[in-house]
Design an enzyme around this catalytic site. Structure first.
Site, PDB file in Angstrom:
ATOM      1  N   LYS A 174     -34.994  30.337 -17.696  1.00  0.00           N
ATOM      2  CA  LYS A 174     -36.124  30.365 -16.607  1.00  0.00           C
ATOM      3  C   LYS A 174     -35.422  31.337 -15.564  1.00  0.00           C
ATOM      4  CE  LYS A 174     -37.464  28.690 -13.271  1.00  0.00           C
ATOM      5  NZ  LYS A 174     -37.754  29.880 -12.239  1.00  0.00           N
ATOM      6  N   GLU A 249     -23.947  25.069 -10.111  1.00  0.00           N
ATOM      7  CA  GLU A 249     -23.629  26.116  -9.076  1.00  0.00           C
ATOM      8  C   GLU A 249     -24.585  25.857  -8.090  1.00  0.00           C
ATOM      9  OE1 GLU A 249     -20.440  26.999  -9.945  1.00  0.00           O
ATOM     10  OE2 GLU A 249     -20.418  26.912 -12.052  1.00  0.00           O
ATOM     11  N   CYS A 283     -23.264  33.290  -2.667  1.00  0.00           N
ATOM     12  CA  CYS A 283     -23.094  31.732  -2.441  1.00  0.00           C
ATOM     13  C   CYS A 283     -21.802  31.421  -1.885  1.00  0.00           C
ATOM     14  CB  CYS A 283     -23.209  31.044  -3.811  1.00  0.00           C
ATOM     15  SG  CYS A 283     -22.355  31.499  -5.086  1.00  0.00           S
ATOM     16  N   GLU A 380     -26.562  26.588   5.353  1.00  0.00           N
ATOM     17  CA  GLU A 380     -26.152  27.668   4.624  1.00  0.00           C
ATOM     18  C   GLU A 380     -27.501  28.786   4.812  1.00  0.00           C
ATOM     19  OE1 GLU A 380     -27.198  27.469   0.278  1.00  0.00           O
ATOM     20  OE2 GLU A 380     -25.415  28.948   0.065  1.00  0.00           O
TER      21      GLU A 380
HETATM   22  P1  NAD Z   1     -33.537  27.751  -5.564  1.00  0.00           P
HETATM   23  O1  NAD Z   1     -32.938  26.560  -5.738  1.00  0.00           O
HETATM   24  O2  NAD Z   1     -34.589  27.883  -4.650  1.00  0.00           O
HETATM   25  O3  NAD Z   1     -34.103  28.344  -6.989  1.00  0.00           O
HETATM   26  C1  NAD Z   1     -33.213  28.436  -8.145  1.00  0.00           C
HETATM   27  C2  NAD Z   1     -33.926  28.404  -9.198  1.00  0.00           C
HETATM   28  O4  NAD Z   1     -34.276  27.197  -9.226  1.00  0.00           O
HETATM   29  C3  NAD Z   1     -35.174  29.399  -9.481  1.00  0.00           C
HETATM   30  O5  NAD Z   1     -35.171  29.639 -10.629  1.00  0.00           O
HETATM   31  C4  NAD Z   1     -36.375  28.426  -9.209  1.00  0.00           C
HETATM   32  O6  NAD Z   1     -37.592  28.850  -9.867  1.00  0.00           O
HETATM   33  C5  NAD Z   1     -35.753  27.132  -9.814  1.00  0.00           C
HETATM   34  N1  NAD Z   1     -36.413  25.877  -9.022  1.00  0.00           N
HETATM   35  C6  NAD Z   1     -36.905  25.686  -7.799  1.00  0.00           C
HETATM   36  N2  NAD Z   1     -37.319  24.337  -7.788  1.00  0.00           N
HETATM   37  C7  NAD Z   1     -37.027  23.624  -8.932  1.00  0.00           C
HETATM   38  C8  NAD Z   1     -37.192  22.384  -9.470  1.00  0.00           C
HETATM   39  N3  NAD Z   1     -37.661  21.181  -8.833  1.00  0.00           N
HETATM   40  N4  NAD Z   1     -36.607  22.007 -10.588  1.00  0.00           N
HETATM   41  C9  NAD Z   1     -35.987  22.982 -11.441  1.00  0.00           C
HETATM   42  N5  NAD Z   1     -35.908  24.391 -10.944  1.00  0.00           N
HETATM   43  C10 NAD Z   1     -36.373  24.579  -9.771  1.00  0.00           C
HETATM   44  O7  NAD Z   1     -32.325  28.742  -5.172  1.00  0.00           O
HETATM   45  P2  NAD Z   1     -32.523  30.377  -4.627  1.00  0.00           P
HETATM   46  O8  NAD Z   1     -33.262  30.299  -3.268  1.00  0.00           O
HETATM   47  O9  NAD Z   1     -33.049  31.114  -5.752  1.00  0.00           O
HETATM   48  O10 NAD Z   1     -31.178  30.792  -4.428  1.00  0.00           O
HETATM   49  C11 NAD Z   1     -30.187  30.531  -3.503  1.00  0.00           C
HETATM   50  C12 NAD Z   1     -29.319  29.469  -3.602  1.00  0.00           C
HETATM   51  O11 NAD Z   1     -28.474  29.452  -4.785  1.00  0.00           O
HETATM   52  C13 NAD Z   1     -28.411  29.333  -2.384  1.00  0.00           C
HETATM   53  O12 NAD Z   1     -28.228  28.074  -2.021  1.00  0.00           O
HETATM   54  C14 NAD Z   1     -27.063  29.845  -2.746  1.00  0.00           C
HETATM   55  O13 NAD Z   1     -25.958  29.179  -2.444  1.00  0.00           O
HETATM   56  C15 NAD Z   1     -27.074  29.375  -4.556  1.00  0.00           C
HETATM   57  N6  NAD Z   1     -26.309  29.916  -5.217  1.00  0.00           N
HETATM   58  C16 NAD Z   1     -25.249  29.312  -5.857  1.00  0.00           C
HETATM   59  C17 NAD Z   1     -24.286  30.090  -6.421  1.00  0.00           C
HETATM   60  C18 NAD Z   1     -23.066  29.433  -7.159  1.00  0.00           C
HETATM   61  O14 NAD Z   1     -22.383  30.008  -7.808  1.00  0.00           O
HETATM   62  N7  NAD Z   1     -22.658  28.415  -6.651  1.00  0.00           N
HETATM   63  C19 NAD Z   1     -24.513  31.349  -6.855  1.00  0.00           C
HETATM   64  C20 NAD Z   1     -25.562  31.949  -6.302  1.00  0.00           C
HETATM   65  C21 NAD Z   1     -26.577  31.166  -5.536  1.00  0.00           C
END
Ligand code: NAD
Length: 481
Positions: A174, A249, A283, A380
């Site tokens: 997804k 992550e 991140c 963040e």
């Molecule tokens: P997000 O959590 O909003 O979304 C990530 C994914 O989760 C999307 O596919 C979204 O549709 C899905 N999602 C949203 N709500 C959900 C739910 N209730 N249940 C299951 N899935 C759901 O994050 P984002 O805004 O896309 O990405 C930014 C974040 O990701 C930042 O906090 C960043 O630090 C983190 N990030 C971490 C790493 C790492 O390796 N640790 C790498 C990249 C990004």
């Protein structure tokens, strides 16, 4: 409407709401992507479950499964220009980053894990039971759901898909609803590589679709990259359903320590890259700067000069170093936090505004005189916004370490010094999954990637990812009479 669900080897029309994906450099809709509903998710999981035990996947010799992944790596390279352009259009990142980081990172990952397929070994163990052979074998976890974010869509999907397939799992992907296009294209390539029907499935949509997967009773494992907030929701959903295994992550707020003896010019160059790559939507981006007070002014001046000089523009323009932020929603989030920084009394040295042009561009921004309690030091931001504070004495390393650790996160950290003892004491004391000495935060498929504390559970990359995607079975064979 475009049909963009891939279930059991076929593209199908989603029964959920379609979502527009937008080019953040132009604000123009690129595509309308059909979304999944509950029955689509059920179908995708059922297809993955069925494929898991089928002879064309479970019965493949390791060397043949490896060949499929090598072929996929070759196909990614053969389509490198197309994938890079698509990533830049959908995500906004400069085309050079798309080529060198996203597409190359994806191909490298598949090739690396293709190599592991034929090297997944168990152990024999000297158990304290007479006449008994004890050995372990690694088995796939089963049906695994891969939920990815919008910052590096293709590369982060590859971090998950490559080890998941290498270890014999079947998957339901997804992608983020904000940037689904390269994930869709990668799935097409898995088919071209010859990966059997049902092994790789993809459902599109937003939070609801992610939630359906995380609460699904027939998903065995879920690997998620994204915000800590959603990571917690997924953890609850797992606990309330079948206690599926999780690899998480999550967010970060990496500290960067600049010691008095550091080469400030090199530190400025490395930190510029470490904090503004992909417009800070990384991140592991360096965001909290702890600078020895003796070098603070010099560092702030040079960093501000470097930030102000970064060419801002559409990712497709080869001259752009800083592309747009990914969406208007995310731009609003960054603008809001910058406003909070101002209102809490941080000194704005450069930037601070949305750029005056079409697209979701935000000026690279530097705050000085920041205190540890300020919101911009704690939350963040995930944008090109840097916050500098000072410390007084490198001999007070313990208090510096405590300040660096004063965060819910623990993904990455960096130290700039020419003194080995200083770098080692900081590397020992900082609670983060990765500590980079005198260099930007670079992921590599041979080194573990993951977080301490609220930055996540488990480690991706290297042999560590194999642990996420396998169960270890203990087999006891008693041959005594
Ligand atoms: P997000 O959590 O909003 O979304 C990530 C994914 O989760 C999307 O596919 C979204 O549709 C899905 N999602 C949203 N709500 C959900 C739910 N209730 N249940 C299951 N899935 C759901 O994050 P984002 O805004 O896309 O990405 C930014 C974040 O990701 C930042 O906090 C960043 O630090 C983190 N990030 C971490 C790493 C790492 O390796 N640790 C790498 C990249 C990004």
């Amino acid at each position: 409407m475009v049909t963009r669900l891939f279930i059991d080897g076929a593209w199908t029309e989603g029964r959920g709401a379609a979502i527009d994906t937008i080019d953040p450099a132009t604000e123009v809709v690129l595509e309308s992507v059909g979304g999944a509903d509950r029955s689509d998710v059920d179908d995708a999981v059922a297809a993955a479950r069925q494929a898991l035990g089928r002879a064309d996947w479970a019965g493949l010799l390791p060397v043949d499964r490896a060949a499929l992944l090598f072929r996929l790596a070759d196909l990614i390279e053969a389509h490198a220009d197309e994938l890079a352009e698509l990533e830049t259009r959908d995500q906004g990142q400069p085309i050079g980053i798309s080529r060198q980081v996203s597409v190359k990172g994806a191909a490298d990952h598949f090739r690396y894990y293709a190599g592991w397929v034929t090297k997944l070994q168990g152990t024999t163990n000297p158990v304290s039971f007479p006449d008994t052979l004890h050995y372990t074998r690694r088995e796939p976890v089963g049906v695994t759901a891969l939920i990815t974010p919008w910052n590096f869509p293709l590369m982060i999907l590859s971090w998950k898909l490559a080890p998941a397939l290498a270890t014999g799992n079947t998957v339901v992907i997804k992608p983020s609803e904000v940037t689904p296009l390269t994930s869709i294209r990668l799935v097409e390539l898995t088919r071209e590589a010859g990966i059997p029907d049902g092994v790789v499935n993809l459902v599109t949509g937003g939070a609801e679709v992610g939630a359906l997967l995380s609460s699904h009773m027939d998903v065995d494992h879920l690997s998620y990259t994204g915000s800590t907030h959603v990571g917690k929701l997924i953890t609850h959903a797992s606990a309330d359903s079948n206690l599926k295994r999780l690899t998480l992550e999550l967010g970060g707020k990496a500290p960067s320590v600049i010691a008095a003896d550091a080469d400030v010019d090199a530190a400025v160059r490395g930190n510029l890259m470490g904090s503004t790559l992909n417009s800070g939507q990384v991140c592991a981006a360096y965001t909290r700067f702890y600078v020895d007070r003796k070098r603070e002014q010099e560092f702030v001046d040079k960093l501000a000069g470097g930030l102000a000089g970064l060419p801002l523009g559409p990712g497709l323009d080869e001259a752009s170093v800083l592309g747009p932020l990914v969406s208007s929603k995310h731009l609003g989030h960054v603008e809001r936090l910058v406003e909070v920084g101002r209102s809490e009394g941080a000194e704005l040295v450069t930037g601070g505004h949305r750029a005056d042009r079409v697209g979701y561009f935000f000026e690279p921004t530097l705050f000085a005189g920041v205190t540890d309690e300020m919101t911009i030091m704690r939350e963040e931001i995930f944008g090109p916004v840097l916050a500098v504070t000072a410390y007084d004495d490198i001999d007070e390393l313990d208090s510096l370490i405590a300040r660096a650790n004063d965060t819910e996160y623990g993904l990455a950290a960096t130290v700039w010094t020419n003194d080995i003892a200083t770098s080692q004491r900081l590397a020992d004391g900082i609670k983060a999954g990765a500590v980079f000495v005198n260099m930007p935060p670079i992921p590599d498929m041979t080194a573990p990637w993951g977080g301490y504390k609220a930055s996540g559970w488990g480690r991706e990359m290297g042999p560590w990812a194999l642990d996420c995607y396998t169960e270890t079975k203990s087999v006891w064979l008693h041959y005594g009479r």
